[in-house]
Design a protein around this motif. Structure first.
Motif, short mmCIF file in Angstrom:
data_model
loop_
_atom_site.label_atom_id
_atom_site.label_comp_id
_atom_site.label_asym_id
_atom_site.label_seq_id
_atom_site.Cartn_x
_atom_site.Cartn_y
_atom_site.Cartn_z
N VAL A 12 -2.44 7.41 8.86
CA VAL A 12 -1.15 7.71 8.25
C VAL A 12 -1.28 7.43 6.76
N VAL A 13 -1.00 8.41 5.93
CA VAL A 13 -1.12 8.25 4.49
C VAL A 13 0.28 8.18 3.89
N GLY A 14 0.62 7.03 3.31
CA GLY A 14 1.93 6.84 2.71
C GLY A 14 2.78 5.85 3.48
N GLY A 15 3.17 4.75 2.80
CA GLY A 15 3.93 3.70 3.46
C GLY A 15 5.42 3.77 3.21
N GLY A 16 5.96 4.99 3.04
CA GLY A 16 7.40 5.17 2.90
C GLY A 16 8.08 5.16 4.26
N PRO A 17 9.35 5.61 4.33
CA PRO A 17 10.09 5.52 5.60
C PRO A 17 9.42 6.25 6.76
N ALA A 18 8.93 7.47 6.53
CA ALA A 18 8.28 8.20 7.62
C ALA A 18 6.97 7.53 8.01
N GLY A 19 6.12 7.22 7.02
CA GLY A 19 4.81 6.67 7.32
C GLY A 19 4.84 5.30 7.94
N ALA A 20 5.67 4.39 7.39
CA ALA A 20 5.70 3.02 7.90
C ALA A 20 6.29 2.96 9.30
N SER A 21 7.37 3.70 9.54
CA SER A 21 7.99 3.66 10.87
C SER A 21 7.09 4.31 11.91
N LEU A 22 6.47 5.43 11.56
CA LEU A 22 5.60 6.12 12.51
C LEU A 22 4.35 5.30 12.81
N ALA A 23 3.77 4.68 11.78
CA ALA A 23 2.59 3.84 12.00
C ALA A 23 2.91 2.70 12.96
N LEU A 24 4.09 2.08 12.82
CA LEU A 24 4.48 0.99 13.71
C LEU A 24 4.64 1.48 15.13
#
Length: 409
Positions: A12-24
């Motif tokens: 996952v590239v990018g720790g914004g709302p989409a990236g951080a929630s999806l990675a979790l």
């Protein structure tokens, strides 16, 4: 990086709302997930704070709503519109909806940090912080990973590009961004102060002969203020005292006095060039764009964070059965799922962007036409309630979204 791959690996590239929630959500399900975040810090002067019911629903569907009480947050009390120093109308939250689901302001930085911290509790999660993804890795016309700025290559079965409106991975994948139109740009300020403001929890928009700005009490304290510019116009070259006077000049009574009292806490403005666009296609084999990488949103009603969370919710629900099932068909099922995710999300994004554009155009009309402001201000006591009712009804799609959300398995 040497970990057993009992499940397909996702980058996952990018720790914004989409990236951080999806990675979790993916890591919580046992997948091997690497989150690549180019910045060492998630601090930014402006991050959208307003979680509409649509965004709250997405957090709930992903099993993340219980994180909110641990974060700086506050329910929005309502919306006020001031024209030529006179209240045109006000509308209390939750605008006729579920009283337990008002628009909620949350510190986005704190939310992102907590999502990443939660993900780090799972053994399959790896965080690459301060390392940009500078290129895609390809094998037989399929994306098979990313290259980091330090030269390392991270191979993956799936790359999720959540790297924002200027997405480098979108460019590397040669996915064209089709620009929409926006009549406005914004100058964004923060005003630090130790005392509560006269806004009383309302998102307040003030329109007058000298300009337009909106203000609200930030979840983490102080005020955030957005000054509206016509798209492409040069920002006024003003110092802090001049900006305070310009802002106070559009206010009346207590708010004007309060701004002058606490004006020393006003930050330098940050220009937000408003970009509204939609990628002509959101995926390549092995790659999916989400959030602003796929569809940069305008600022109206904080749709950037809310649509990003809804993207993550749909993507996690559709990807988890496939990734956890370890499909071995050479990627055909995965690519079909990527196409299905775009097909599911695109109609809502197109509709929300159109509604944002309509709302921005109405605001620009009011900003630019003195006769209209004068008429509304004079007639406010008579027409204000009717305008409030009509406006509240118009806001429902921007508040609740336009499609049902699945629940991840």
């Amino acid at each position: 990086m040497n970990r057993p791959r009992t499940h397909p690996q996702v980058v996952v590239v990018g720790g914004g709302p989409a990236g951080a929630s999806l990675a979790l959500v993916l890591a919580r399900s046992g997948l091997a997930v690497t989150l690549v975040e180019a910045r060492t810090s998630l601090v930014r002067q402006f991050r959208g704070e307003a979680l509409m019911p649509s965004g709250l629903d997405a957090l709930g569907a992903m099993g993340l709503a219980e994180l909110l009480p641990a974060l700086p947050h506050r329910p929005l009390q309502g919306w006020r519109f001031i024209v030529n120093g006179r209240e045109l109308f006000s509308a209390a939250e939750p605008l006729g909806g579920n009283p337990r689901r008002p628009c909620t302001l949350v510190s986005q930085q704190a939310l992102l940090e907590l999502l990443i911290k939660q993900a780090q509790a799972f053994p399959g999660f790896v965080l690459e912080r301060g390392q940009p993804a500078v290129d895609l890795l390809w094998r037989q016309e399929r994306v098979v990973g990313v290259q980091l700025g330090d030269g390392r290559r991270l191979e993956a079965d799936l790359v999720l590009a959540c790297d924002g409106r200027a997405s480098l991975l979108r460019q590397k994948a040669k996915l064209k961004l089709v620009d929409g139109t926006s009549p406005i740009d914004l100058l964004w300020f923060q005003l630090a102060c130790p005392a509560g403001s006269p806004l009383q929890g309302n998102f307040t928009t003030l329109v007058g002969a000298t300009g337009v700005f909106s203000a609200f009490e930030s979840a983490a304290g102080g005020l955030q203020l957005g000054w509206v510019l016509a798209a492409g116009d040069r920002a006024p070259a003003l110092g802090q005292p001049e900006w305070i006077e310009k802002l106070a000049g559009l206010c009346s009574g207590e708010l004007a006095l309060w701004l002058r009292q606490w004006g020393a806490g006003l930050s330098e403005p940050t220009r937000l060039a408003v970009k509204v666009a939609l990628a002509e296609r959101w995926w390549r084999p092995g790659l999916l764009l989400l959030g602003d990488a796929a569809h940069p949103m305008g600022p109206v009603r904080a749709q950037g964070i809310n649509m990003a969370l809804r993207d993550a919710c749909v993507a996690s629900a559709r990807l988890l059965p496939l990734l956890c099932g370890q499909a071995t068909d050479g990627g055909q099922a995965l690519d079909g799922t990527l196409a299905a995710i775009e097909a599911e999300r695109r109609p809502e994004i197109e509709a929300i962007q159109a509604l944002q554009a309509l709302e921005a155009a109405r605001g620009e009309q009011l900003r630019s036409q003195a006769w209209l402001r004068r008429g509304l201000a004079l007639a406010a006591p008579l027409i204000g309630p009717a305008i409030a009712s009509h406006w509240s009804h118009q806001q429902q799609p921007l508040r609740h979204g336009l499609s049902a959300l699945p629940k991840p398995p």
